[in-house]
Design a protein around this motif. Structure first.
Motif, PDB file in Angstrom:
ATOM      1  N   SER A  73     -36.346 -82.975 -12.825  1.00 29.03           N
ATOM      2  CA  SER A  73     -36.399 -84.357 -13.306  1.00 29.03           C
ATOM      3  C   SER A  73     -37.610 -85.096 -12.750  1.00 29.03           C
ATOM      4  CB  SER A  73     -35.113 -85.095 -12.926  1.00 29.03           C
ATOM      5  OG  SER A  73     -34.971 -85.194 -11.522  1.00 29.03           O
ATOM      6  N   THR A  74     -37.948 -84.839 -11.488  1.00 26.41           N
ATOM      7  CA  THR A  74     -39.129 -85.468 -10.896  1.00 26.41           C
ATOM      8  C   THR A  74     -40.399 -84.949 -11.556  1.00 26.41           C
ATOM      9  OG1 THR A  74     -37.925 -85.559  -8.793  1.00 26.41           O
ATOM     10  CG2 THR A  74     -40.280 -86.004  -8.723  1.00 26.41           C
ATOM     11  N   ALA A  75     -40.436 -83.656 -11.848  1.00 25.93           N
ATOM     12  CA  ALA A  75     -41.602 -83.080 -12.518  1.00 25.93           C
ATOM     13  C   ALA A  75     -41.801 -83.704 -13.900  1.00 25.93           C
ATOM     14  CB  ALA A  75     -41.444 -81.564 -12.638  1.00 25.93           C
ATOM     15  N   ILE A  76     -40.700 -83.922 -14.627  1.00 25.47           N
ATOM     16  CA  ILE A  76     -40.790 -84.523 -15.956  1.00 25.47           C
ATOM     17  C   ILE A  76     -41.302 -85.954 -15.859  1.00 25.47           C
ATOM     18  CG2 ILE A  76     -39.445 -85.305 -17.941  1.00 25.47           C
ATOM     19  CD1 ILE A  76     -37.603 -82.889 -17.486  1.00 25.47           C
ATOM     20  N   PHE A  77     -40.761 -86.717 -14.925  1.00 26.63           N
ATOM     21  CA  PHE A  77     -41.210 -88.094 -14.752  1.00 26.63           C
ATOM     22  C   PHE A  77     -42.692 -88.149 -14.385  1.00 26.63           C
ATOM     23  CE2 PHE A  77     -42.107 -91.710 -11.966  1.00 26.63           C
ATOM     24  CZ  PHE A  77     -41.790 -92.759 -12.817  1.00 26.63           C
TER      25      PHE A  77
ATOM     26  N   ILE B  37     -42.896 -79.786  -3.091  1.00 32.80           N
ATOM     27  CA  ILE B  37     -42.099 -79.504  -1.891  1.00 32.80           C
ATOM     28  C   ILE B  37     -40.663 -79.153  -2.276  1.00 32.80           C
ATOM     29  CG2 ILE B  37     -41.168 -80.507   0.221  1.00 32.80           C
ATOM     30  CD1 ILE B  37     -43.724 -82.187   0.392  1.00 32.80           C
ATOM     31  N   ALA B  38     -40.093 -79.932  -3.194  1.00 32.84           N
ATOM     32  CA  ALA B  38     -38.721 -79.657  -3.634  1.00 32.84           C
ATOM     33  C   ALA B  38     -38.624 -78.292  -4.297  1.00 32.84           C
ATOM     34  CB  ALA B  38     -38.258 -80.746  -4.598  1.00 32.84           C
ATOM     35  N   GLY B  39     -39.648 -77.933  -5.079  1.00 32.45           N
ATOM     36  CA  GLY B  39     -39.653 -76.616  -5.710  1.00 32.45           C
ATOM     37  C   GLY B  39     -39.693 -75.497  -4.689  1.00 32.45           C
ATOM     38  N   ALA B  40     -40.462 -75.703  -3.621  1.00 28.96           N
ATOM     39  CA  ALA B  40     -40.543 -74.680  -2.577  1.00 28.96           C
ATOM     40  C   ALA B  40     -39.200 -74.521  -1.871  1.00 28.96           C
ATOM     41  CB  ALA B  40     -41.633 -75.053  -1.576  1.00 28.96           C
ATOM     42  N   ILE B  41     -38.518 -75.643  -1.607  1.00 32.51           N
ATOM     43  CA  ILE B  41     -37.202 -75.566  -0.966  1.00 32.51           C
ATOM     44  C   ILE B  41     -36.215 -74.843  -1.868  1.00 32.51           C
ATOM     45  CG2 ILE B  41     -35.268 -76.935  -0.118  1.00 32.51           C
ATOM     46  CD1 ILE B  41     -37.292 -79.092   0.673  1.00 32.51           C
ATOM     47  N   TRP B  42     -36.252 -75.161  -3.161  1.00 29.78           N
ATOM     48  CA  TRP B  42     -35.361 -74.502  -4.117  1.00 29.78           C
ATOM     49  C   TRP B  42     -35.660 -73.007  -4.188  1.00 29.78           C
ATOM     50  CZ3 TRP B  42     -35.225 -75.838 -10.066  1.00 29.78           C
ATOM     51  CH2 TRP B  42     -34.136 -75.168 -10.661  1.00 29.78           C
TER      52      TRP B  42
ATOM     53  N   TYR C 120     -28.141 -77.629  -7.828  1.00 30.32           N
ATOM     54  CA  TYR C 120     -28.361 -79.083  -7.857  1.00 30.32           C
ATOM     55  C   TYR C 120     -29.843 -79.425  -7.785  1.00 30.32           C
ATOM     56  CZ  TYR C 120     -28.905 -78.583  -2.779  1.00 30.32           C
ATOM     57  OH  TYR C 120     -29.322 -78.205  -1.521  1.00 30.32           O
ATOM     58  N   TRP C 121     -30.663 -78.469  -7.305  1.00 29.54           N
ATOM     59  CA  TRP C 121     -32.108 -78.707  -7.267  1.00 29.54           C
ATOM     60  C   TRP C 121     -32.691 -78.838  -8.670  1.00 29.54           C
ATOM     61  CZ3 TRP C 121     -34.763 -80.505  -3.438  1.00 29.54           C
ATOM     62  CH2 TRP C 121     -34.346 -80.269  -2.120  1.00 29.54           C
TER      63      TRP C 121
ATOM     64  N   MET D 109     -24.521 -71.241  -4.892  1.00 32.10           N
ATOM     65  CA  MET D 109     -24.571 -71.390  -6.336  1.00 32.10           C
ATOM     66  C   MET D 109     -23.191 -71.745  -6.887  1.00 32.10           C
ATOM     67  SD  MET D 109     -27.707 -70.852  -7.118  1.00 32.10           S
ATOM     68  CE  MET D 109     -29.153 -70.117  -6.389  1.00 32.10           C
ATOM     69  N   THR D 110     -23.172 -72.549  -7.932  1.00 31.40           N
ATOM     70  CA  THR D 110     -21.910 -72.872  -8.584  1.00 31.40           C
ATOM     71  C   THR D 110     -21.648 -71.861  -9.682  1.00 31.40           C
ATOM     72  OG1 THR D 110     -23.040 -74.329 -10.129  1.00 31.40           O
ATOM     73  CG2 THR D 110     -22.186 -75.325  -8.124  1.00 31.40           C
ATOM     74  N   PRO D 111     -20.415 -71.592 -10.010  1.00 32.39           N
ATOM     75  CA  PRO D 111     -20.115 -70.628 -11.085  1.00 32.39           C
ATOM     76  C   PRO D 111     -20.592 -71.148 -12.415  1.00 32.39           C
ATOM     77  CG  PRO D 111     -18.134 -71.797 -10.389  1.00 32.39           C
ATOM     78  CD  PRO D 111     -19.180 -72.157  -9.402  1.00 32.39           C
ATOM     79  N   LEU D 112     -20.915 -70.222 -13.291  1.00 31.31           N
ATOM     80  CA  LEU D 112     -21.388 -70.605 -14.607  1.00 31.31           C
ATOM     81  C   LEU D 112     -20.300 -71.336 -15.372  1.00 31.31           C
ATOM     82  CD1 LEU D 112     -23.361 -67.429 -15.734  1.00 31.31           C
ATOM     83  CD2 LEU D 112     -24.254 -69.559 -14.791  1.00 31.31           C
ATOM     84  N   ALA D 113     -20.717 -72.344 -16.152  1.00 26.37           N
ATOM     85  CA  ALA D 113     -19.761 -73.139 -16.918  1.00 26.37           C
ATOM     86  C   ALA D 113     -19.342 -72.381 -18.170  1.00 26.37           C
ATOM     87  CB  ALA D 113     -20.383 -74.488 -17.278  1.00 26.37           C
ATOM     88  N   ALA D 114     -18.420 -72.989 -18.894  1.00 24.17           N
ATOM     89  CA  ALA D 114     -17.924 -72.366 -20.114  1.00 24.17           C
ATOM     90  C   ALA D 114     -18.999 -72.372 -21.191  1.00 24.17           C
ATOM     91  CB  ALA D 114     -16.686 -73.116 -20.584  1.00 24.17           C
ATOM     92  N   ALA D 115     -18.667 -71.758 -22.316  1.00 26.89           N
ATOM     93  CA  ALA D 115     -19.616 -71.686 -23.427  1.00 26.89           C
ATOM     94  C   ALA D 115     -19.976 -73.087 -23.911  1.00 26.89           C
ATOM     95  CB  ALA D 115     -19.009 -70.871 -24.563  1.00 26.89           C
ATOM     96  N   ALA D 116     -21.137 -73.168 -24.570  1.00 25.14           N
ATOM     97  CA  ALA D 116     -21.646 -74.455 -25.031  1.00 25.14           C
ATOM     98  C   ALA D 116     -20.735 -75.060 -26.094  1.00 25.14           C
ATOM     99  CB  ALA D 116     -23.049 -74.275 -25.590  1.00 25.14           C
ATOM    100  N   ASN D 117     -20.649 -76.368 -26.098  1.00 32.14           N
ATOM    101  CA  ASN D 117     -19.920 -77.101 -27.123  1.00 32.14           C
ATOM    102  C   ASN D 117     -20.845 -77.239 -28.332  1.00 32.14           C
ATOM    103  OD1 ASN D 117     -18.875 -79.274 -28.749  1.00 32.14           O
ATOM    104  ND2 ASN D 117     -17.624 -79.914 -27.007  1.00 32.14           N
ATOM    105  N   GLU D 118     -20.580 -76.474 -29.376  1.00 38.48           N
ATOM    106  CA  GLU D 118     -21.488 -76.424 -30.514  1.00 38.48           C
ATOM    107  C   GLU D 118     -21.528 -77.752 -31.267  1.00 38.48           C
ATOM    108  OE1 GLU D 118     -23.572 -74.118 -31.064  1.00 38.48           O
ATOM    109  OE2 GLU D 118     -22.812 -72.804 -29.487  1.00 38.48           O
ATOM    110  N   ASN D 119     -20.428 -78.482 -31.292  1.00 37.23           N
ATOM    111  CA  ASN D 119     -20.419 -79.768 -31.988  1.00 37.23           C
ATOM    112  C   ASN D 119     -21.375 -80.765 -31.323  1.00 37.23           C
ATOM    113  OD1 ASN D 119     -18.528 -78.964 -33.914  1.00 37.23           O
ATOM    114  ND2 ASN D 119     -16.791 -79.571 -32.623  1.00 37.23           N
ATOM    115  N   LEU D 120     -21.320 -80.836 -29.990  1.00 42.09           N
ATOM    116  CA  LEU D 120     -22.231 -81.728 -29.273  1.00 42.09           C
ATOM    117  C   LEU D 120     -23.677 -81.258 -29.401  1.00 42.09           C
ATOM    118  CD1 LEU D 120     -20.227 -82.526 -26.012  1.00 42.09           C
ATOM    119  CD2 LEU D 120     -20.893 -84.127 -27.815  1.00 42.09           C
ATOM    120  N   ALA D 121     -23.873 -79.947 -29.402  1.00 45.06           N
ATOM    121  CA  ALA D 121     -25.234 -79.417 -29.568  1.00 45.06           C
ATOM    122  C   ALA D 121     -25.789 -79.802 -30.932  1.00 45.06           C
ATOM    123  CB  ALA D 121     -25.227 -77.897 -29.404  1.00 45.06           C
ATOM    124  N   GLU D 122     -24.937 -79.755 -31.964  1.00 48.92           N
ATOM    125  CA  GLU D 122     -25.383 -80.136 -33.307  1.00 48.92           C
ATOM    126  C   GLU D 122     -25.656 -81.632 -33.379  1.00 48.92           C
ATOM    127  OE1 GLU D 122     -24.041 -79.472 -37.994  1.00 48.92           O
ATOM    128  OE2 GLU D 122     -22.699 -78.899 -36.343  1.00 48.92           O
ATOM    129  N   ILE D 123     -24.827 -82.443 -32.732  1.00 47.19           N
ATOM    130  CA  ILE D 123     -25.072 -83.886 -32.681  1.00 47.19           C
ATOM    131  C   ILE D 123     -26.404 -84.171 -31.997  1.00 47.19           C
ATOM    132  CG2 ILE D 123     -24.291 -86.030 -31.598  1.00 47.19           C
ATOM    133  CD1 ILE D 123     -21.422 -85.084 -32.065  1.00 47.19           C
TER     134      ILE D 123
END
Length: 367
Positions: free
Chosen positions: A217-221, A289-294, A210-211, A1-15
């Motif tokens: 993304s595949t599920a959405i498509f 299959i990808a979900g099962a691996i994840w 990364y999964w 697992m990768t470490p959690l990122a910093a807090a959300a950028n509120e300006n970009l979220a509002e945009i």
């Protein structure tokens, strides 16, 4: 697992929020443009299905239809009939009717086509703005923009419009889907912004992988493409009933005739839906299959009978049964259409019903 990122950028979220609402405004304009395309499209170029089936009935009785050019079609009784030469002739799913595709919502007129091209242009603009909103949401938290139902919904509708525009770009005649598409996209975005909205935030540890990029993304498509197939299937049922009524000598109402005559034939709609579902089914298989691996990486087990896992598999089985019935049992027409709609209903339930009403390991952030 990768470490959690910093807090959300509120300006970009509002945009991102502004862009999503702006896309809804543009989609609304596209909706009215599509309505204008149907309203101002010529009615003088519709009615070819009725002419074809009237001629076929006359030919089956051994009497050529009066006042029609000498273009012959085969009839169910083995005879021939004459009818106005259509641009496209397709055999129906039942194998008993040869009828032309409709001329489209514009009815082949310059004015109707103008509104149609405006509608497609506005739809493309709405797509670009909405896609910008999805990207801004991703940048605001520096992760994949589908960590909750709100993000999934805005990405889903973006993907559905993108697939529609891609089909148009490669020359497929799918403009008849435009009105239904922008209507349901507005409904999807309305639900997302009103009831599913979640503040831009970081992921829970189980999702920080990364999964997330690959599996979700595949599920959405797949869901977006399945949606287009389901829309074609629903229209097929209406068009097939219309053709059957005409073949039996009935007289559908003026409004029904004006709308349904402009659609592709029942055979063409049936073929469109089948090809869409068949093309995306392997990707849905990969999604599971990808979900099962994840799951194996995140929880130590590839399968845990979580509600999301179960209903993803149920959806897979439903689409597999549909494709198997088409390929081996020769199912076409209404029986296959009902099965295809049931399969898509399983997908919808897997998204809304399972996420909102059932508890499981896939429940994050409330919705």
């Amino acid at each position: 697992m990768t470490p959690l990122a910093a807090a959300a950028n509120e300006n970009l979220a509002e945009i991102s929020n502004y862009l999503i609402y702006s896309s809804m405004a543009v989609y609304t304009l596209a909706f009215f443009a599509h309505i204008a395309e149907w309203v101002f499209g010529s009615r003088s170029k519709v009615g070819r299905t009725a002419a074809a089936l009237t001629a076929a009935r006359a030919g089956a009785a051994g009497k050529p239809a009066a006042g029609t050019p000498a273009v012959q079609v085969r009839t169910q009784g083995g005879g021939t009939a004459v009818l106005d030469k259509p641009e496209v002739v397709s055999r129906s799913a039942a194998g008993s009717r040869d009828v032309p595709d409709g001329p489209g919502a514009a009815g082949g007129t310059e004015k109707g086509d103008l509104y149609g091209r405006i509608a497609v242009s506005l739809t493309a603009l709405g797509f670009l703005i909405e896609a910008g909103g999805v990207v801004a949401r991703a940048l605001s938290v520096e992760r994949a923009p589908w960590g909750n139902m709100y993000e999934f919904s805005i990405t889903f509708s973006t993907m559905a419009v993108g697939v529609y525009l891609a089909l148009l770009a490669v020359g497929k005649n799918v403009r008849w889907l435009g009105l239904i598409l922008v209507t349901t996209v507005l409904l999807d975005l309305g639900i997302a912004t009103k009831w599913l909205y979640t503040d831009s935030d970081q992921l829970v540890p189980a999702l920080d992988s990364y999964w997330l990029w690959i599996h979700v993304s595949t599920a959405i498509f797949c869901g977006a493409t399945f949606y287009l197939g389901a829309a074609g299937t629903a229209l097929y049922l209406f068009r097939d009933s219309y053709e059957a009524k005409l073949a039996g000598g009935g007289k559908p109402g003026t409004l029904a005739s004006s709308v349904l005559e402009r659609l592709p034939s029942a055979a063409s709609l049936d073929k469109f839906s089948y090809r869409i579902n068949a093309a995306v089914f392997p990707l849905w298989t990969f999604t599971i299959i990808a979900g099962a691996i994840w799951a194996g990486d995140a929880w130590g087990r590839y399968w845990d009978w979580d509600p999301k896992e179960v209903w993803s598999f149920v959806t897979w089985v439903a689409y597999a049964c549909y494709l198997h019935a088409r390929a081996t049992a020769g199912w076409k027409g209404r029986k296959a259409a009902y099965l295809a709609l049931f399969a898509f209903a399983c997908w919808i339930w897997n998204y809304y019903g399972v996420n909102i009403l059932l508890n499981g390991k896939h429940s994050y952030g409330g919705v």
